[in-house]
Design an enzyme around this catalytic site. Structure first.
Site, PDB file in Angstrom:
ATOM      1  N   ASN A 284       0.758  -1.180   0.047  1.00  0.00           N
ATOM      2  CA  ASN A 284      -0.114  -0.003   0.004  1.00  0.00           C
ATOM      3  C   ASN A 284       0.931   1.175  -0.075  1.00  0.00           C
ATOM      4  O   ASN A 284       1.619   1.457   0.899  1.00  0.00           O
ATOM      5  CB  ASN A 284      -1.033  -0.023   1.224  1.00  0.00           C
ATOM      6  CG  ASN A 284      -1.907   1.111   1.366  1.00  0.00           C
ATOM      7  OD1 ASN A 284      -1.656   2.306   1.080  1.00  0.00           O
ATOM      8  ND2 ASN A 284      -3.075   0.906   1.584  1.00  0.00           N
TER       9      ASN A 284
ATOM     10  N   ARG B 236       4.819  18.418   0.981  1.00  0.00           N
ATOM     11  CA  ARG B 236       5.722  19.637   0.356  1.00  0.00           C
ATOM     12  C   ARG B 236       5.018  20.043  -0.983  1.00  0.00           C
ATOM     13  O   ARG B 236       5.681  20.892  -1.534  1.00  0.00           O
ATOM     14  CB  ARG B 236       6.935  19.008   0.373  1.00  0.00           C
ATOM     15  CG  ARG B 236       7.707  18.678   1.517  1.00  0.00           C
ATOM     16  CD  ARG B 236       8.097  20.255   2.247  1.00  0.00           C
ATOM     17  NE  ARG B 236       9.010  21.192   1.137  1.00  0.00           N
ATOM     18  CZ  ARG B 236      10.278  20.821   1.534  1.00  0.00           C
ATOM     19  NH1 ARG B 236      10.871  20.012   2.639  1.00  0.00           N
ATOM     20  NH2 ARG B 236      11.103  21.508   0.750  1.00  0.00           N
TER      21      ARG B 236
ATOM     22  N   HIS C 270      -5.506   3.510  -1.647  1.00  0.00           N
ATOM     23  CA  HIS C 270      -6.790   3.724  -0.855  1.00  0.00           C
ATOM     24  C   HIS C 270      -7.219   5.260  -1.001  1.00  0.00           C
ATOM     25  O   HIS C 270      -6.824   6.063   0.193  1.00  0.00           O
ATOM     26  CB  HIS C 270      -6.826   3.250   0.658  1.00  0.00           C
ATOM     27  CG  HIS C 270      -8.186   3.191   1.352  1.00  0.00           C
ATOM     28  ND1 HIS C 270      -8.407   2.217   2.188  1.00  0.00           N
ATOM     29  CD2 HIS C 270      -9.285   3.957   1.236  1.00  0.00           C
ATOM     30  CE1 HIS C 270      -9.548   2.322   2.893  1.00  0.00           C
ATOM     31  NE2 HIS C 270     -10.011   3.809   2.200  1.00  0.00           N
TER      32      HIS C 270
ATOM     33  N   ARG D  29      -9.152   8.585  -0.600  1.00  0.00           N
ATOM     34  CA  ARG D  29     -10.416   8.942   0.153  1.00  0.00           C
ATOM     35  C   ARG D  29     -11.076  10.306  -0.561  1.00  0.00           C
ATOM     36  O   ARG D  29     -10.277  10.928  -1.351  1.00  0.00           O
ATOM     37  CB  ARG D  29      -9.886   9.300   1.531  1.00  0.00           C
ATOM     38  CG  ARG D  29      -9.633   7.869   2.387  1.00  0.00           C
ATOM     39  CD  ARG D  29      -9.338   8.073   3.689  1.00  0.00           C
ATOM     40  NE  ARG D  29      -9.274   6.936   4.521  1.00  0.00           N
ATOM     41  CZ  ARG D  29      -8.606   5.988   4.569  1.00  0.00           C
ATOM     42  NH1 ARG D  29      -7.372   6.242   4.112  1.00  0.00           N
ATOM     43  NH2 ARG D  29      -8.726   4.855   5.220  1.00  0.00           N
TER      44      ARG D  29
ATOM     45  N   GLU E 206      -8.632   0.289  -2.898  1.00  0.00           N
ATOM     46  CA  GLU E 206      -9.416   0.093  -1.445  1.00  0.00           C
ATOM     47  C   GLU E 206     -10.365   1.257  -1.670  1.00  0.00           C
ATOM     48  O   GLU E 206      -9.892   2.647  -1.942  1.00  0.00           O
ATOM     49  CB  GLU E 206      -8.863  -0.031  -0.308  1.00  0.00           C
ATOM     50  CG  GLU E 206      -7.751  -1.261  -0.205  1.00  0.00           C
ATOM     51  CD  GLU E 206      -7.098  -1.403   0.907  1.00  0.00           C
ATOM     52  OE1 GLU E 206      -6.547  -2.451   1.261  1.00  0.00           O
ATOM     53  OE2 GLU E 206      -6.997  -0.345   1.705  1.00  0.00           O
TER      54      GLU E 206
ATOM     55  N   HIS F 269      -3.885  -4.508   7.613  1.00  0.00           N
ATOM     56  CA  HIS F 269      -3.806  -3.695   8.760  1.00  0.00           C
ATOM     57  C   HIS F 269      -3.217  -4.063  10.125  1.00  0.00           C
ATOM     58  O   HIS F 269      -3.379  -4.851  10.636  1.00  0.00           O
ATOM     59  CB  HIS F 269      -5.684  -3.284   9.383  1.00  0.00           C
ATOM     60  CG  HIS F 269      -5.616  -1.821   9.691  1.00  0.00           C
ATOM     61  ND1 HIS F 269      -5.841  -0.886   8.834  1.00  0.00           N
ATOM     62  CD2 HIS F 269      -5.508  -1.311  10.986  1.00  0.00           C
ATOM     63  CE1 HIS F 269      -6.143   0.256   9.655  1.00  0.00           C
ATOM     64  NE2 HIS F 269      -5.823   0.015  10.891  1.00  0.00           N
TER      65      HIS F 269
END
Length: 238
Positions: free
Chosen positions: A7, A18, A43, A45, A70, A191
């Site tokens: 990941n 930055r 993943h 968002r 994901e 996880h």
């Protein structure tokens, strides 16, 4: 051998801190694959605080191993996945303001919703996986959604393992994995898996196809180097 999917969210976080394009995610993904990783996971968002939707599109052009996206299947995420068509989509019930994933699906309560979403992805040739807690009933519910795989949410394992409670940490995951195999589901996990606990987890979980590791792997790489760390994971996953 259980596959390692890396990941790269944390690399995107570093880049975004930055501005500019350092580290370059495209180059990073290509290097990670060349070092032996068998997959790349992202993943995105809704606020794009690390992985941006455009990153998902750009990575599709270069990832040659398994490409796993994901996320919570809100409309914009569904549209993105259908556009990019990764190898696998992993559905995670994140709140929009969640710092990180913190729970699996209630596959009984959300069965109808999951059935519809999964049907859409599978009709477009995308393998599906859904994030679940190590709960036998949730695994049974997952089988009713039509998903190809589950991803076991391993935070509780990592927490108890760090406390030396090895039997308590692993038994729910063994039970969940056995049930998943019994009902015909492939098994992924992720996880808080790390170099400290991955070998123990792998040795005890039957039929484990793939692990997705990001935060720990990138943190370990600060000290040990990412090529070295990837090969350390691969050796522990044999």
């Amino acid at each position: 051998m259980t596959k390692l999917s890396v990941n790269i969210n944390k690399l995107a976080t570093l880049r975004n801190s930055r501005g500019g394009n350092v580290p370059n995610l495209i180059t990073s993904a290509q290097d990670i694959e060349s070092f032996g990783a068998q997959g790349i996971t992202i993943h995105p968002r809704p606020d794009e605080r690390h992985i941006r939707y455009q990153d998902a599109r750009d990575l599709k052009k270069v990832v040659t191993t398994e490409y796993n996206i994901e996320g919570n299947p809100i409309p914009s995420f569904i549209d993105l996945v259908l556009e990019v068509r990764p190898t696998q989509v992993t559905l995670v019930p994140d709140a929009e303001d969640a710092i990180t994933s913190n729970a699996g699906w209630d596959t009984l309560k959300h069965k109808d919703f999951l059935v519809d979403v999964i049907k859409t992805f599978k009709a477009n040739g995308i393998r599906t996986s859904i994030f679940v807690d190590p709960n036998v009933e949730m695994v049974k519910g997952a089988a009713e959604t039509g998903t190809d795989r589950i991803e076991l949410y391993t935070e509780s394992f990592a927490h108890l393992y760090d406390q030396g409670k090895t039997k308590e940490s692993i038994q729910p995951f063994i039970d969940a994995a056995n049930m998943a195999h019994e009902v015909g589901l492939g098994i992924n996990a992720g996880h808080d898996l790390s170099l400290d606990n991955i070998k123990f987890f792998k040795e005890h979980i039957p039929h484990l196809l793939e692990v997705s590791i990001g935060h720990a792997l990138i943190c370990e790489s600060i000290y040990l180097g990412i090529e070295n760390v990837i090969n350390m994971y691969l050796n522990k996953l044999k």
